[in-house]
Design a protein around this motif. Structure first.
Motif, PDB file in Angstrom:
ATOM      1  N   SER A 189      -2.596   1.409  -3.472  1.00 33.30           N
ATOM      2  CA  SER A 189      -2.748   2.314  -4.609  1.00 33.30           C
ATOM      3  C   SER A 189      -1.511   2.286  -5.511  1.00 33.30           C
ATOM      4  O   SER A 189      -1.623   2.262  -6.740  1.00 33.30           O
ATOM      5  N   GLU A 234      -1.542  -1.366 -13.567  1.00 33.97           N
ATOM      6  CA  GLU A 234      -2.218  -0.763 -14.718  1.00 33.97           C
ATOM      7  C   GLU A 234      -1.226  -0.284 -15.775  1.00 33.97           C
ATOM      8  O   GLU A 234      -1.460  -0.411 -16.972  1.00 33.97           O
ATOM      9  N   ASN A 235      -0.103   0.285 -15.317  1.00 29.63           N
ATOM     10  CA  ASN A 235       0.868   0.828 -16.261  1.00 29.63           C
ATOM     11  C   ASN A 235       1.699  -0.254 -16.946  1.00 29.63           C
ATOM     12  O   ASN A 235       2.309   0.005 -17.995  1.00 29.63           O
ATOM     13  N   GLN A 261      -1.471   0.979  -9.415  1.00 27.46           N
ATOM     14  CA  GLN A 261      -1.022   1.845 -10.505  1.00 27.46           C
ATOM     15  C   GLN A 261       0.102   1.184 -11.302  1.00 27.46           C
ATOM     16  O   GLN A 261       0.152   1.287 -12.527  1.00 27.46           O
TER      17      GLN A 261
END
Length: 456
Positions: A179, A186-187, A183
């Motif tokens: 996870s 994605e960022n 993340q």
């Protein structure tokens, strides 16, 4: 004859025509060593070792009961070969040893080891860092114990807060780490790449399209068509300069650089296409210089630009309306809706809506860049003496040279031969600096941002 006898003696021992293969009964065990990604010196010797294989409780031992290790070393590097678990459980290797006397091939089971290298200095450094880390961790634990027993309320609260916020990655399962990684991905998708940053830097440089690779002369760095369009050249007339040249020297007011280059290059003596092209470029330099001076007079330029009085600007610069429209479009920006004023146009007074305009530091930098690039195209060797140009533009020598540096030029001093050709003394030659463009332009590097939280 001795050679023939030797050959006959060697050929008398004929090899057996049949081979006998048998399993090895001796305790000799050959080891197969592979060196993936490792290049070892040819004189490095490896010593083999064996030990009982460590097995986990409640787990069947499917591999061999003995683990084999090879080790060698040079002055700076250790080489160690170990078996991989999958090799011991899945793959089997055998080595056949042929005896030419008996014609027998003795087959031995051969474990395979993978050789890895380790730099001795780095191993010692890692051991020292681990030792320091252990000492620091012990100090922190002792300090926390003392603080919990004898510390103030504030220090106890800080210790409690630190323990609560401490993260132990050993307690994380695969879902948590997956996870976090997703993340982060994605960022960071929207973050600019190095190519995007370089492209943005080139756009901020305010330069025309240019080449930095695959060129053989400075004339290929920029294309004149990208700097001065055909539309701009068509509205420039130099017939008046040719007429002035017949009667004497061409004097261009407030443009000593242009006046000097017309005289030095002898452009008005022989009317031809090459001289006309260079004269047009010099005239455009004088117009851009006058336009730059007009824009740097902020009080006067803002009064005329913000009120849309283009006719008065055109009369001051003594240029056509078409050329003024080009200059305003390239080196100013609109800041509001059009103004409505009755302008005394020479073609008839009409109520025209003129856009409100103004200049900016970035557009003034762009204008200076265009001026110096055109100055380079006037010269055959793409070398410009900045002595007169800096005075025309009202700049210091350092600032003028920086403009040339921004367009990819280098700088040098005037040579004694060049000083003699100009008829100036050595002390005067120190005031003359040469900016020149080569087939390998050097542009300023983007400034790296300072890290946040640094020393203040």
């Amino acid at each position: 004859m001795a050679t023939v006898e030797k050959k006959r003696k060697r050929s008398s021992h004929a090899r057996p025509t049949e081979l006998t293969i048998k399993a090895a009964n001796s305790s000799f065990i050959p080891i197969v060593a592979t060196t993936p990604g490792v290049t070892m010196p040819s004189n490095t010797s490896l010593i083999a070792y064996s030990r009982p294989r460590a097995t986990k409780k409640n787990k069947s031992n499917t591999g061999a009961a003995v683990e084999y290790i090879v080790h060698g070393a040079t002055e700076r590097i250790d080489y160690e070969g170990r078996e991989l678990q999958e090799d011991a459980e899945v793959e089997k290797y055998f080595v056949g040893i042929y005896d030419p006397e008996t014609g027998e091939v003795e087959v031995h089971a051969a474990p395979r080891v993978h050789v890895r290298r380790e730099i001795k200095a780095l191993r010692e450094r890692d051991a020292e860092l681990a030792k320091r880390s252990t000492a620091i961790e012990g100090y922190n634990v002792s300090r926390a114990i003392l603080g919990a027993e004898f510390g103030t309320k504030k220090s106890k609260k800080a210790i409690e807060r630190r323990d609560l916020n401490q993260i132990d990655v050993k307690d994380m399962d695969a879902s948590v780490t997956t996870s976090i990684v997703s993340q982060i991905g994605e960022n960071t998708e929207s973050m600019p790449t190095r190519e995007d940053l370089d492209k943005a830097h080139e756009e901020k440089m305010l330069l025309p399209p240019h080449k930095t690779e695959g060129i053989t002369s400075p004339a290929e760095v920029y294309r004149l068509e990208d700097v001065v369009s055909k539309e701009e050249l068509d509205v420039l007339w130099v017939q008046d300069w040719y007429e002035m040249g017949k009667s004497g020297v061409v004097q261009v007011p407030n443009n000593s650089h242009v006046t000097n280059r017309i005289a030095k290059l002898g452009l008005v003596k022989t009317p031809n296409a090459t001289n006309t092209r260079k004269l047009k470029l010099l005239k455009y330099i004088s117009i851009l210089r006058n336009f730059y001076t007009f824009l740097t007079n902020r009080a006067e330029s803002e009064r005329l630009l913000l009120t849309g009085k283009e006719i008065e600007i055109r009369h001051r610069l003594n240029i056509s309306s078409d050329l003024l429209s080009i200059l305003l479009k390239k080196y100013t920006e609109t800041v509001g809706g059009p103004t409505k004023e009755v302008l005394d146009d020479v073609e008839g007074g009409k109520e025209l809506g003129r856009p409100r305009r103004k200049s900016s530091p970035a557009l003034l930098t762009k204008l200076l860049n265009w001026i110096v690039i055109i100055c380079l195209f006037v010269e055959e060797n793409f070398q410009v003496d900045v002595f007169y140009l800096k005075d025309d533009l009202g700049l210091q020598t350092r600032d003028m040279l920086q403009v040339f540096t921004n367009v990819g030029c280098r700088r040098k001093d005037l040579t004694p031969i060049q000083a003699d050709a100009l008829g100036i003394s050595k002390s005067e030659a120190k005031l003359h600096r040469i900016a020149y463009l080569t087939a390998k332009p050097e542009f300023p590097k983007p400034r790296a941002r300072k890290k946040a939280g640094g020393q203040r």
